[in-house]
Write a protein that holds these residues in place. Sequence first.
Motif, short mmCIF file in Angstrom:
data_model
loop_
_atom_site.label_atom_id
_atom_site.label_comp_id
_atom_site.label_asym_id
_atom_site.label_seq_id
_atom_site.Cartn_x
_atom_site.Cartn_y
_atom_site.Cartn_z
N TYR A 102 -1.04 12.52 18.29
CA TYR A 102 -0.82 11.48 18.98
C TYR A 102 0.25 11.58 20.21
CZ TYR A 102 -2.02 9.36 14.62
OH TYR A 102 -2.91 9.03 13.66
N GLY A 103 -0.01 13.08 20.71
CA GLY A 103 0.70 13.34 21.87
C GLY A 103 2.32 13.59 21.72
N LEU A 104 3.16 13.39 22.59
CA LEU A 104 4.64 13.69 22.40
C LEU A 104 5.38 12.41 22.77
CD1 LEU A 104 4.61 16.90 24.38
CD2 LEU A 104 5.29 16.88 21.87
N SER A 105 6.57 12.33 22.27
CA SER A 105 7.41 10.89 22.53
C SER A 105 7.96 11.25 23.89
CB SER A 105 8.44 10.88 21.55
OG SER A 105 9.58 11.92 21.73
N ASP A 106 8.37 10.10 24.36
CA ASP A 106 8.91 9.75 25.62
C ASP A 106 10.15 10.59 25.70
OD1 ASP A 106 7.11 8.25 26.60
OD2 ASP A 106 8.13 6.32 26.39
N ILE A 156 5.70 8.34 13.99
CA ILE A 156 5.11 9.69 13.92
C ILE A 156 5.81 10.44 15.01
CG2 ILE A 156 3.20 10.99 14.25
CD1 ILE A 156 1.69 9.05 12.52
N LEU A 157 5.61 9.91 16.04
CA LEU A 157 6.22 10.56 17.43
C LEU A 157 7.77 10.67 17.22
CD1 LEU A 157 4.25 8.74 20.20
CD2 LEU A 157 3.84 11.35 19.18
N PHE A 211 -1.14 10.96 8.88
CA PHE A 211 -1.42 9.31 8.42
C PHE A 211 -2.44 9.11 7.91
CE2 PHE A 211 -1.69 4.91 8.95
CZ PHE A 211 -0.19 4.46 8.97
N ARG A 212 -2.77 8.53 6.89
CA ARG A 212 -4.12 8.07 6.48
C ARG A 212 -4.58 6.81 6.89
NH1 ARG A 212 -5.41 11.00 1.16
NH2 ARG A 212 -3.66 12.13 1.13
N GLY A 213 -5.65 6.51 7.36
CA GLY A 213 -6.32 5.32 7.80
C GLY A 213 -5.92 5.24 9.30
N ALA A 214 -5.86 4.22 9.85
CA ALA A 214 -5.80 3.90 11.31
C ALA A 214 -4.28 3.41 11.37
CB ALA A 214 -6.73 2.84 11.72
#
Length: 157
Positions: free
Chosen positions: A109-113, A56-57, A44-47
């Motif tokens: 960003y980690g992992l999804s629930d 994403i997740l 992802f570009r930017g914040a």
Amino acid sequence: MIKYKIVAVGNIKEQYFAQAVDEYVKRMSRFVKTEICEVAECNFRGAPKEADIKRILTTEAKAVLSHLEGYVVVLDINGKLVDSTGIATALAKAAQNYSVVTFVIGGSYGLSDEVKQRADARWSLGAITMPHRLARVVLVEQLYRASTINNNIAYHK
């Protein structure tokens, strides 16, 4: 022989990380078969906003979930803090009931629930946050250490 499967979001670009992973996988080969499955990390570009991170997740989760098999361990900073002997004990116990133990390492960003809920166990490698590429090196070293513990080899001190 049990198989360890590592499902990791993203790939290793740094040669020194890749060499370290390869070395520990080679050392483990006398105890376990090891397979590494890399799934694409969504960039992802930017914040990114919260909705972007969720998207994403979700996308990464679909790819991760398709590779899971056997006993599933998710690496999660909020998981159970495990030490080397605890890892060895847990893996010996899992090997009694499963032929495959799958480890999951998330991306930036980690992992999804959804992925976390599919896990049979959630382990933390410590209270620090580390890049997923470094987490892979730490994981394979700990898997090798657990193999030596379970096989009464003097690597573990």
